[in-house]
Design a protein around this motif. Structure first.
Motif, mmCIF file in Angstrom:
data_model
loop_
_atom_site.group_PDB
_atom_site.id
_atom_site.type_symbol
_atom_site.label_atom_id
_atom_site.label_comp_id
_atom_site.label_asym_id
_atom_site.label_seq_id
_atom_site.Cartn_x
_atom_site.Cartn_y
_atom_site.Cartn_z
ATOM 1 N N SER A 6 -4.741 -6.005 -4.977
ATOM 2 C CA SER A 6 -3.369 -6.100 -5.479
ATOM 3 C C SER A 6 -2.616 -7.261 -4.820
ATOM 4 O O SER A 6 -3.044 -7.814 -3.806
ATOM 5 N N ALA A 7 -1.482 -7.567 -5.404
ATOM 6 C CA ALA A 7 -0.637 -8.626 -4.849
ATOM 7 C C ALA A 7 -0.175 -8.249 -3.444
ATOM 8 O O ALA A 7 -0.060 -9.103 -2.559
ATOM 9 N N LYS A 8 0.074 -6.959 -3.236
ATOM 10 C CA LYS A 8 0.496 -6.486 -1.915
ATOM 11 C C LYS A 8 -0.585 -6.792 -0.883
ATOM 12 O O LYS A 8 -0.290 -7.266 0.217
ATOM 13 N N ARG A 9 -1.835 -6.522 -1.230
ATOM 14 C CA ARG A 9 -2.932 -6.773 -0.292
ATOM 15 C C ARG A 9 -3.128 -8.271 -0.067
ATOM 16 O O ARG A 9 -3.494 -8.696 1.027
ATOM 17 N N GLU A 10 -2.885 -9.074 -1.084
ATOM 18 C CA GLU A 10 -2.958 -10.530 -0.929
ATOM 19 C C GLU A 10 -1.915 -11.006 0.082
ATOM 20 O O GLU A 10 -2.212 -11.805 0.970
ATOM 21 N N ARG A 11 -0.690 -10.499 -0.052
ATOM 22 C CA ARG A 11 0.378 -10.853 0.891
ATOM 23 C C ARG A 11 0.044 -10.377 2.296
ATOM 24 O O ARG A 11 0.251 -11.089 3.275
ATOM 25 N N GLN A 12 -0.490 -9.162 2.377
ATOM 26 C CA GLN A 12 -0.859 -8.605 3.676
ATOM 27 C C GLN A 12 -1.928 -9.477 4.337
ATOM 28 O O GLN A 12 -1.847 -9.790 5.530
ATOM 29 N N TYR A 13 -2.930 -9.889 3.553
ATOM 30 C CA TYR A 13 -4.015 -10.734 4.056
ATOM 31 C C TYR A 13 -3.453 -12.039 4.609
ATOM 32 O O TYR A 13 -3.786 -12.447 5.717
ATOM 33 N N GLU A 14 -2.583 -12.696 3.848
ATOM 34 C CA GLU A 14 -2.004 -13.976 4.273
ATOM 35 C C GLU A 14 -1.170 -13.802 5.543
ATOM 36 O O GLU A 14 -1.242 -14.622 6.456
ATOM 37 N N HIS A 15 -0.398 -12.728 5.610
ATOM 38 C CA HIS A 15 0.439 -12.483 6.781
ATOM 39 C C HIS A 15 -0.421 -12.275 8.033
ATOM 40 O O HIS A 15 -0.148 -12.862 9.091
ATOM 41 N N LYS A 17 -3.535 -13.236 8.494
ATOM 42 C CA LYS A 17 -4.244 -14.486 8.781
ATOM 43 C C LYS A 17 -3.328 -15.468 9.509
ATOM 44 O O LYS A 17 -3.710 -16.054 10.533
ATOM 45 N N ASP A 18 -2.094 -15.606 9.034
ATOM 46 C CA ASP A 18 -1.135 -16.513 9.674
ATOM 47 C C ASP A 18 -0.819 -16.060 11.097
ATOM 48 O O ASP A 18 -0.710 -16.875 12.017
#
Length: 107
Positions: A6-15, A17-18
């Protein structure tokens, strides 16, 4: 990221990772940390097809979040001490408490 996330998991992944990069992790290691964390959260919430017992029964990544990362922590966990005792072939380790394992290992 795994396909179908999901988009939520994509955002979580990026956060995640950063955040790992800011702590000084390499890009490859930051991606690995983020992927493992997101996959575990997906398993805990029933979003993945398969899930290991440790993914569903263990405390969540968010709750654990730095529990043992601060200075002055309780040191290694009992499980970590037990594994070290097993590697050193210390007898009677299965019945020992955390303190006993620590003393037996000379920590």
């Amino acid at each position: 990221m795994p396909s179908g996330s999901s988009a939520k998991r994509e955002r979580q992944y990026e956060h995640i990772k950063d955040s790992a990069k800011e702590r000084g992790e390499s890009n490859k290691r930051a991606k690995e940390i983020a992927a493992r964390t997101v996959n575990k959260e997906r398993a805990r919430s029933g979003e993945s097809r398969t899930a290991s017992r440790s993914s569903t029964k263990d405390m969540s990544s968010a709750k654990r979040g730095g529990q043992r990362s601060h200075s002055g922590s309780g040191g290694p966990t009992k499980e970590q001490l037990y594994n070290e005792a097993r590697q050193r072939n210390i007898k009677g380790r299965s019945g020992m408490t955390k303190g006993q394992l620590s003393r037996a290992l000379g920590h």
